[in-house]
Design a protein around this motif. Structure first.
Motif, PDB file in Angstrom:
ATOM      1  N   ARG A 148      66.869 -38.108  30.038  1.00  0.00           N
ATOM      2  CA  ARG A 148      66.544 -36.933  29.329  1.00  0.00           C
ATOM      3  C   ARG A 148      66.641 -35.529  30.251  1.00  0.00           C
ATOM      4  O   ARG A 148      65.522 -34.936  29.896  1.00  0.00           O
ATOM      5  CB  ARG A 148      65.050 -37.410  28.987  1.00  0.00           C
ATOM      6  N   LEU A 149      67.498 -35.464  31.219  1.00  0.00           N
ATOM      7  CA  LEU A 149      67.484 -34.693  32.125  1.00  0.00           C
ATOM      8  C   LEU A 149      68.955 -33.933  32.124  1.00  0.00           C
ATOM      9  O   LEU A 149      69.959 -34.545  32.274  1.00  0.00           O
ATOM     10  CB  LEU A 149      67.224 -34.657  33.693  1.00  0.00           C
ATOM     11  N   PHE A 150      68.910 -32.414  31.917  1.00  0.00           N
ATOM     12  CA  PHE A 150      70.386 -31.936  31.878  1.00  0.00           C
ATOM     13  C   PHE A 150      70.386 -30.851  32.890  1.00  0.00           C
ATOM     14  O   PHE A 150      69.299 -30.052  33.055  1.00  0.00           O
ATOM     15  CB  PHE A 150      70.505 -31.247  30.394  1.00  0.00           C
ATOM     16  N   ILE A 151      71.435 -30.898  33.712  1.00  0.00           N
ATOM     17  CA  ILE A 151      71.587 -29.999  34.718  1.00  0.00           C
ATOM     18  C   ILE A 151      72.708 -28.840  34.574  1.00  0.00           C
ATOM     19  O   ILE A 151      73.719 -29.396  34.150  1.00  0.00           O
ATOM     20  CB  ILE A 151      72.101 -30.837  36.011  1.00  0.00           C
ATOM     21  N   ILE A 152      72.356 -27.715  34.537  1.00  0.00           N
ATOM     22  CA  ILE A 152      73.382 -26.635  34.322  1.00  0.00           C
ATOM     23  C   ILE A 152      73.885 -26.386  35.743  1.00  0.00           C
ATOM     24  O   ILE A 152      73.265 -25.995  36.867  1.00  0.00           O
ATOM     25  CB  ILE A 152      72.717 -25.491  33.825  1.00  0.00           C
ATOM     26  N   ALA A 153      75.252 -26.652  35.921  1.00  0.00           N
ATOM     27  CA  ALA A 153      75.929 -26.476  37.499  1.00  0.00           C
ATOM     28  C   ALA A 153      76.515 -24.914  37.381  1.00  0.00           C
ATOM     29  O   ALA A 153      76.270 -24.813  38.596  1.00  0.00           O
ATOM     30  CB  ALA A 153      77.232 -27.518  37.239  1.00  0.00           C
ATOM     31  N   GLU A 154      76.842 -24.385  36.362  1.00  0.00           N
ATOM     32  CA  GLU A 154      77.274 -23.105  36.467  1.00  0.00           C
ATOM     33  C   GLU A 154      76.798 -22.094  35.325  1.00  0.00           C
ATOM     34  O   GLU A 154      77.313 -22.690  33.985  1.00  0.00           O
ATOM     35  CB  GLU A 154      78.960 -23.050  36.783  1.00  0.00           C
ATOM     36  N   LEU A 155      76.720 -20.878  35.341  1.00  0.00           N
ATOM     37  CA  LEU A 155      76.644 -19.830  34.445  1.00  0.00           C
ATOM     38  C   LEU A 155      77.361 -18.784  34.926  1.00  0.00           C
ATOM     39  O   LEU A 155      76.728 -18.201  36.046  1.00  0.00           O
ATOM     40  CB  LEU A 155      75.182 -19.881  33.998  1.00  0.00           C
ATOM     41  N   MET A 156      78.307 -18.428  34.492  1.00  0.00           N
ATOM     42  CA  MET A 156      79.311 -17.033  34.948  1.00  0.00           C
ATOM     43  C   MET A 156      79.551 -16.371  34.027  1.00  0.00           C
ATOM     44  O   MET A 156      79.988 -16.663  32.930  1.00  0.00           O
ATOM     45  CB  MET A 156      80.068 -17.384  36.052  1.00  0.00           C
ATOM     46  N   VAL A 157      79.377 -15.051  34.038  1.00  0.00           N
ATOM     47  CA  VAL A 157      79.936 -13.895  33.407  1.00  0.00           C
ATOM     48  C   VAL A 157      80.500 -12.688  34.033  1.00  0.00           C
ATOM     49  O   VAL A 157      79.708 -12.318  35.104  1.00  0.00           O
ATOM     50  CB  VAL A 157      78.557 -13.407  32.311  1.00  0.00           C
ATOM     51  N   LEU A 158      81.513 -12.108  33.626  1.00  0.00           N
ATOM     52  CA  LEU A 158      82.161 -11.143  34.257  1.00  0.00           C
ATOM     53  C   LEU A 158      81.298  -9.848  34.045  1.00  0.00           C
ATOM     54  O   LEU A 158      80.562  -9.632  33.124  1.00  0.00           O
ATOM     55  CB  LEU A 158      83.555 -10.738  33.383  1.00  0.00           C
ATOM     56  N   PRO A 159      81.368  -9.090  35.173  1.00  0.00           N
ATOM     57  CA  PRO A 159      80.410  -7.729  35.332  1.00  0.00           C
ATOM     58  C   PRO A 159      80.509  -7.045  33.974  1.00  0.00           C
ATOM     59  O   PRO A 159      79.245  -6.538  33.586  1.00  0.00           O
ATOM     60  CB  PRO A 159      80.736  -7.226  36.501  1.00  0.00           C
ATOM     61  N   ALA A 160      81.593  -6.650  33.550  1.00  0.00           N
ATOM     62  CA  ALA A 160      81.678  -5.742  32.201  1.00  0.00           C
ATOM     63  C   ALA A 160      80.736  -6.533  31.016  1.00  0.00           C
ATOM     64  O   ALA A 160      80.608  -5.739  30.073  1.00  0.00           O
ATOM     65  CB  ALA A 160      83.055  -5.532  31.934  1.00  0.00           C
ATOM     66  N   TYR A 161      80.620  -7.627  31.128  1.00  0.00           N
ATOM     67  CA  TYR A 161      80.028  -8.351  29.987  1.00  0.00           C
ATOM     68  C   TYR A 161      78.419  -8.713  30.059  1.00  0.00           C
ATOM     69  O   TYR A 161      77.632  -9.243  29.512  1.00  0.00           O
ATOM     70  CB  TYR A 161      80.533  -9.478  29.712  1.00  0.00           C
ATOM     71  N   ARG A 162      77.829  -8.233  31.185  1.00  0.00           N
ATOM     72  CA  ARG A 162      76.554  -8.465  31.750  1.00  0.00           C
ATOM     73  C   ARG A 162      75.839  -7.332  30.869  1.00  0.00           C
ATOM     74  O   ARG A 162      76.228  -6.669  30.407  1.00  0.00           O
ATOM     75  CB  ARG A 162      76.311  -8.414  33.235  1.00  0.00           C
ATOM     76  N   SER A 187      91.744 -20.776  34.889  1.00  0.00           N
ATOM     77  CA  SER A 187      91.298 -19.752  34.435  1.00  0.00           C
ATOM     78  C   SER A 187      89.919 -19.615  34.715  1.00  0.00           C
ATOM     79  O   SER A 187      89.106 -18.368  34.894  1.00  0.00           O
ATOM     80  CB  SER A 187      91.529 -19.480  32.991  1.00  0.00           C
ATOM     81  N   VAL A 188      89.046 -20.928  34.848  1.00  0.00           N
ATOM     82  CA  VAL A 188      87.427 -20.817  35.212  1.00  0.00           C
ATOM     83  C   VAL A 188      87.427 -20.437  36.528  1.00  0.00           C
ATOM     84  O   VAL A 188      86.341 -19.745  36.787  1.00  0.00           O
ATOM     85  CB  VAL A 188      86.952 -22.324  34.671  1.00  0.00           C
ATOM     86  N   ALA A 189      88.326 -20.978  37.376  1.00  0.00           N
ATOM     87  CA  ALA A 189      88.181 -20.570  38.890  1.00  0.00           C
ATOM     88  C   ALA A 189      88.383 -19.056  38.901  1.00  0.00           C
ATOM     89  O   ALA A 189      87.696 -18.404  39.676  1.00  0.00           O
ATOM     90  CB  ALA A 189      89.220 -21.330  39.616  1.00  0.00           C
ATOM     91  N   ASP A 190      89.468 -18.355  38.163  1.00  0.00           N
ATOM     92  CA  ASP A 190      89.627 -16.934  38.380  1.00  0.00           C
ATOM     93  C   ASP A 190      88.388 -16.350  38.017  1.00  0.00           C
ATOM     94  O   ASP A 190      87.835 -15.271  38.429  1.00  0.00           O
ATOM     95  CB  ASP A 190      90.891 -16.667  37.314  1.00  0.00           C
ATOM     96  N   LEU A 191      87.568 -16.640  36.616  1.00  0.00           N
ATOM     97  CA  LEU A 191      86.144 -16.134  36.256  1.00  0.00           C
ATOM     98  C   LEU A 191      85.217 -16.183  37.405  1.00  0.00           C
ATOM     99  O   LEU A 191      84.470 -15.299  37.649  1.00  0.00           O
ATOM    100  CB  LEU A 191      85.929 -16.815  35.019  1.00  0.00           C
ATOM    101  N   TYR A 192      85.256 -17.403  37.865  1.00  0.00           N
ATOM    102  CA  TYR A 192      84.126 -17.385  38.956  1.00  0.00           C
ATOM    103  C   TYR A 192      84.376 -16.570  39.964  1.00  0.00           C
ATOM    104  O   TYR A 192      83.366 -16.076  40.525  1.00  0.00           O
ATOM    105  CB  TYR A 192      84.350 -19.052  39.573  1.00  0.00           C
ATOM    106  N   VAL A 193      85.647 -16.258  40.411  1.00  0.00           N
ATOM    107  CA  VAL A 193      85.802 -15.157  41.549  1.00  0.00           C
ATOM    108  C   VAL A 193      85.273 -14.115  41.056  1.00  0.00           C
ATOM    109  O   VAL A 193      84.716 -13.208  41.752  1.00  0.00           O
ATOM    110  CB  VAL A 193      87.217 -15.334  42.224  1.00  0.00           C
ATOM    111  N   ALA A 194      85.973 -13.770  39.925  1.00  0.00           N
ATOM    112  CA  ALA A 194      85.593 -12.390  39.503  1.00  0.00           C
ATOM    113  C   ALA A 194      84.083 -12.104  38.972  1.00  0.00           C
ATOM    114  O   ALA A 194      83.571 -10.831  39.441  1.00  0.00           O
ATOM    115  CB  ALA A 194      86.427 -12.135  37.945  1.00  0.00           C
ATOM    116  N   ALA A 195      83.496 -12.884  38.596  1.00  0.00           N
ATOM    117  CA  ALA A 195      81.902 -12.766  38.557  1.00  0.00           C
ATOM    118  C   ALA A 195      81.294 -12.832  39.641  1.00  0.00           C
ATOM    119  O   ALA A 195      80.171 -12.074  39.661  1.00  0.00           O
ATOM    120  CB  ALA A 195      81.586 -14.155  37.541  1.00  0.00           C
TER     121      ALA A 195
END
Length: 180
Positions: free
Chosen positions: A102-116, A20-28
């Motif tokens: 003490r360092l955190f890395i955000i690897a991905e942030l993705m949102v569908l276009p309709a929710y931007r 589901s996350v991969a589908d979101l990745y492609v759609a986003a």
């Protein structure tokens, strides 16, 4: 539009949601400047072999009930492996924060276009970082993705001024933000 509810996932739950996350990745990335050319299979490979295996992996999803967005990342490993992925010299402060855990890395942030532009991305990254004990967070942003750059800037992030990653995702630039 229905309200988007956020939920933090365990590593096991994240693994069960990977399709589901991969589908979101492609759609986003289908619409807009965030299309970095990485396909679904490459995302799944990176997610399964690299991202989800990292110590300190964290993931937050947003749904209404369908998946609308996702943000995940991990604590930088203390041995400095995370900075080997970058060309050139990583600033000493970030190396020290990584070595101290003490360092955190955000690897991905993705949102569908309709929710931007509905604060979903804002809420996702805030929720991901709220429990972090890190002093600083780092995210990689495509330089041609002006909307993402504007969003990160509005959240208090700044271009880190250090080299781009090597390899698969070398089209990204590092942004950083001190955490409370």
């Amino acid at each position: 539009m229905a309200e988007v509810f956020l939920r933090r996932l365990t590593r096991w739950q994240a693994e069960t949601q990977r399709e589901s996350v991969a589908d979101l990745y492609v759609a986003a990335r289908r619409e807009g400047p965030a299309d970095d050319g990485e396909g679904r299979e490459e995302f799944l490979r990176r997610f399964a072999e690299h991202d989800i295996q990292r110590p300190g992996f964290e993931m937050v999803i947003g749904s209404d009930p369908a998946l609308a967005g996702c943000c995940y990342g991990y604590a930088a490993d203390r041995d400095g492996e995370w900075c080997r992925d970058f060309r050139g010299e990583v600033p000493q402060e970030l190396r020290e924060l990584g070595a101290a855990g003490r360092l955190f890395i955000i690897a991905e942030l993705m949102v569908l276009p309709a929710y931007r532009r509905t604060r979903v991305a804002t809420r996702l990254q805030q929720t991901l970082l709220i429990r972090s004990t890190a002093a600083m967070a780092v995210a990689l942003v495509a330089p041609d993705n002006a909307p993402a750059g504007a969003a990160f800037r509005s959240w208090g992030w700044q271009p880190a001024g250090w080299p781009q990653p090597t390899g698969e995702r070398s089209d990204r630039e590092a942004w950083s933000r001190s955490l409370p």
